[in-house]
Structures are given as structure tokens and as C-alpha cells.
Design a protein around this motif. Structure first.
Motif, mmCIF file in Angstrom:
data_model
loop_
_atom_site.group_PDB
_atom_site.id
_atom_site.type_symbol
_atom_site.label_atom_id
_atom_site.label_comp_id
_atom_site.label_asym_id
_atom_site.label_seq_id
_atom_site.Cartn_x
_atom_site.Cartn_y
_atom_site.Cartn_z
ATOM 1 N N GLY A 23 0.807 -1.219 0.000
ATOM 2 C CA GLY A 23 0.000 0.000 0.000
ATOM 3 C C GLY A 23 0.836 1.264 0.000
ATOM 4 N N LYS A 24 1.953 1.232 0.696
ATOM 5 C CA LYS A 24 2.833 2.409 0.776
ATOM 6 C C LYS A 24 3.694 2.585 -0.473
ATOM 7 C CE LYS A 24 3.126 2.113 5.773
ATOM 8 N NZ LYS A 24 3.947 1.647 6.903
ATOM 9 N N THR A 25 4.155 1.469 -1.049
ATOM 10 C CA THR A 25 5.121 1.556 -2.153
ATOM 11 C C THR A 25 4.493 1.406 -3.532
ATOM 12 O OG1 THR A 25 5.586 -0.819 -2.150
ATOM 13 C CG2 THR A 25 6.940 0.584 -0.702
ATOM 14 N N ASP A 26 3.301 0.822 -3.605
ATOM 15 C CA ASP A 26 2.631 0.563 -4.879
ATOM 16 C C ASP A 26 3.465 -0.374 -5.750
ATOM 17 O OD1 ASP A 26 0.442 0.816 -6.600
ATOM 18 O OD2 ASP A 26 1.358 2.476 -7.708
ATOM 19 N N GLU A 27 4.163 -1.330 -5.114
ATOM 20 C CA GLU A 27 5.021 -2.273 -5.826
ATOM 21 C C GLU A 27 4.479 -3.694 -5.688
ATOM 22 O OE1 GLU A 27 9.101 -1.875 -4.682
ATOM 23 O OE2 GLU A 27 9.021 0.311 -4.812
ATOM 24 N N LEU A 28 4.369 -4.378 -6.832
ATOM 25 C CA LEU A 28 3.807 -5.726 -6.868
ATOM 26 C C LEU A 28 4.600 -6.727 -6.041
ATOM 27 C CD1 LEU A 28 1.712 -7.709 -7.988
ATOM 28 C CD2 LEU A 28 3.153 -7.950 -10.022
ATOM 29 N N ASP A 29 5.909 -6.575 -5.974
ATOM 30 C CA ASP A 29 6.715 -7.547 -5.225
ATOM 31 C C ASP A 29 6.539 -7.436 -3.710
ATOM 32 O OD1 ASP A 29 8.144 -5.164 -4.916
ATOM 33 O OD2 ASP A 29 10.099 -6.141 -5.101
ATOM 34 N N LYS A 30 5.781 -6.462 -3.257
ATOM 35 C CA LYS A 30 5.500 -6.310 -1.821
ATOM 36 C C LYS A 30 4.186 -6.973 -1.423
ATOM 37 C CE LYS A 30 9.057 -3.602 -1.253
ATOM 38 N NZ LYS A 30 10.304 -4.219 -0.911
ATOM 39 N N THR A 31 3.537 -7.615 -2.388
ATOM 40 C CA THR A 31 2.268 -8.278 -2.117
ATOM 41 C C THR A 31 2.289 -9.662 -2.756
ATOM 42 O OG1 THR A 31 -0.147 -8.029 -2.220
ATOM 43 C CG2 THR A 31 1.108 -7.281 -4.156
ATOM 44 N N VAL A 32 1.152 -10.324 -2.757
ATOM 45 C CA VAL A 32 1.008 -11.611 -3.423
ATOM 46 C C VAL A 32 0.278 -11.356 -4.740
ATOM 47 C CG1 VAL A 32 -0.019 -13.910 -3.288
ATOM 48 C CG2 VAL A 32 0.924 -12.847 -1.234
ATOM 49 N N ASN A 33 0.879 -11.772 -5.813
ATOM 50 C CA ASN A 33 0.285 -11.593 -7.134
ATOM 51 C C ASN A 33 -0.910 -12.532 -7.252
ATOM 52 O OD1 ASN A 33 -0.363 -11.726 -9.875
ATOM 53 N ND2 ASN A 33 1.753 -11.398 -10.502
ATOM 54 N N TYR A 34 -2.099 -11.976 -7.309
ATOM 55 C CA TYR A 34 -3.274 -12.844 -7.313
ATOM 56 C C TYR A 34 -3.441 -13.597 -8.626
ATOM 57 C CZ TYR A 34 -5.303 -8.287 -8.669
ATOM 58 O OH TYR A 34 -5.552 -7.066 -9.223
ATOM 59 N N ALA A 35 -2.797 -13.140 -9.706
ATOM 60 C CA ALA A 35 -2.800 -13.930 -10.939
ATOM 61 C C ALA A 35 -2.040 -15.239 -10.728
ATOM 62 C CB ALA A 35 -2.179 -13.133 -12.080
ATOM 63 N N ALA A 36 -0.985 -15.204 -9.930
ATOM 64 C CA ALA A 36 -0.226 -16.422 -9.626
ATOM 65 C C ALA A 36 -1.041 -17.354 -8.730
ATOM 66 C CB ALA A 36 1.105 -16.068 -8.975
ATOM 67 N N VAL A 37 -1.812 -16.785 -7.812
ATOM 68 C CA VAL A 37 -2.677 -17.604 -6.952
ATOM 69 C C VAL A 37 -3.765 -18.265 -7.796
ATOM 70 C CG1 VAL A 37 -4.273 -17.584 -4.989
ATOM 71 C CG2 VAL A 37 -2.203 -16.175 -4.927
ATOM 72 N N TYR A 38 -4.329 -17.510 -8.721
ATOM 73 C CA TYR A 38 -5.326 -18.062 -9.644
ATOM 74 C C TYR A 38 -4.740 -19.269 -10.381
ATOM 75 C CZ TYR A 38 -8.695 -18.375 -13.476
ATOM 76 O OH TYR A 38 -9.629 -18.832 -14.380
ATOM 77 N N SER A 39 -3.523 -19.129 -10.868
ATOM 78 C CA SER A 39 -2.869 -20.222 -11.605
ATOM 79 C C SER A 39 -2.701 -21.469 -10.745
ATOM 80 C CB SER A 39 -1.515 -19.771 -12.130
ATOM 81 O OG SER A 39 -1.682 -18.814 -13.136
#
Length: 122
Positions: A42-58
Motif C-alpha cells: 500500500g505504501k510503495t505501490d510495488e507488486l513484489d511487496k504483495t502476493v500476485n493474485y494472478a499467480a494464486v489463480y494459476s
């Protein structure tokens, strides 16, 4: 604790005890909730700081559309295990709701489902 939800993903699989389930297959709906810390994302707006939900979907897709299992409990457990394994550094807990909308049993009902929670949820 923060959460990421992937709601009502739909896949076609061949899970079941009855021969027609493993031969004809059927639809499955999966909802996954991940217990995570989203403050850095939320603070950095960077994908690597969260879980990519497209990867979870896969992950969910590969399990449901993959090797047939007899029980939806086993399908849900496999999804939870794979998510915990692949995202161990970010996911504190995982909840899986697996819905079988059209099980081959007589009667009037909307669906059957299992819900499992693994790890830490608050």
C-alpha cells in the motif's frame, strides 16, 4: 492482518468418487482468502511487496484442472498446501472454499462445499 480474496473462480475438473464424475467431469467454484500484510504494498505501490493474485489463480487452476482426486476435501487441501508452499514468505494463512455446484446426488439444494483454513487468521 490484511486479506486478499479471489472470489468464485470457476474451473472444470474430474474429481469425485463416482465413475461418472471422473469420466464426465464437472464445474467447481473456488474462493481463496489469503492472510497477508499489505502495508508495504500500500505504501510503495510495488507488486513484489504483495502476493500476485494472478499467480494464486494459476495455482488454483492447476490443482482443480489437474490430477483427479476423490474428495473435494483433498482438492481444497491441495490448493491450500500449494499456496502455502509457493507464497510462504508472504502468506500467514489461507482459507479455501471449494464448491461443487452439481454433485450427482438426488435432492434439491444449491450446491455442496467444503471450507478449510490453514495457518493464522485473525
Amino acid at each position: 492482518m490484511d486479506y486478499i480474496h479471489l472470489n468464485e473462480m470457476e474451473f472444470y475438473g474430474y474429481h469425485g468418487v463416482l465413475p461418472e464424475e471422473t469420466k464426465l467431469g464437472q464445474r467447481f467454484r473456488v474462493t481463496v482468502s489469503l492472510a497477508v500484510n499489505l502495508s508495504e504494498a500500500g505504501k510503495t505501490d510495488e507488486l513484489d511487496k504483495t502476493v500476485n493474485y494472478a499467480a494464486v489463480y494459476s495455482v488454483c487452476q492447476s490443482v482443480v484442472e489437474g490430477k483427479p482426486l476423490k474428495l473435494i476435501e483433498a482438492v481444497a487441501e491441495t490448493i491450500a498446501d500449494e499456496i502455502k508452499r509457493k507464497f510462504a514468505d508472504k502468506v500467514f494463512g489461507v482459507r479455501v472454499v471449494l464448491v461443487k455446484p452439481d454433485p450427482p446426488i438426488p435432492g434439491h439444494y444449491a450446491s455442496v462445499a467444503v471450507e478449510i483454513t490453514r495457518g493464522r487468521f485473525v
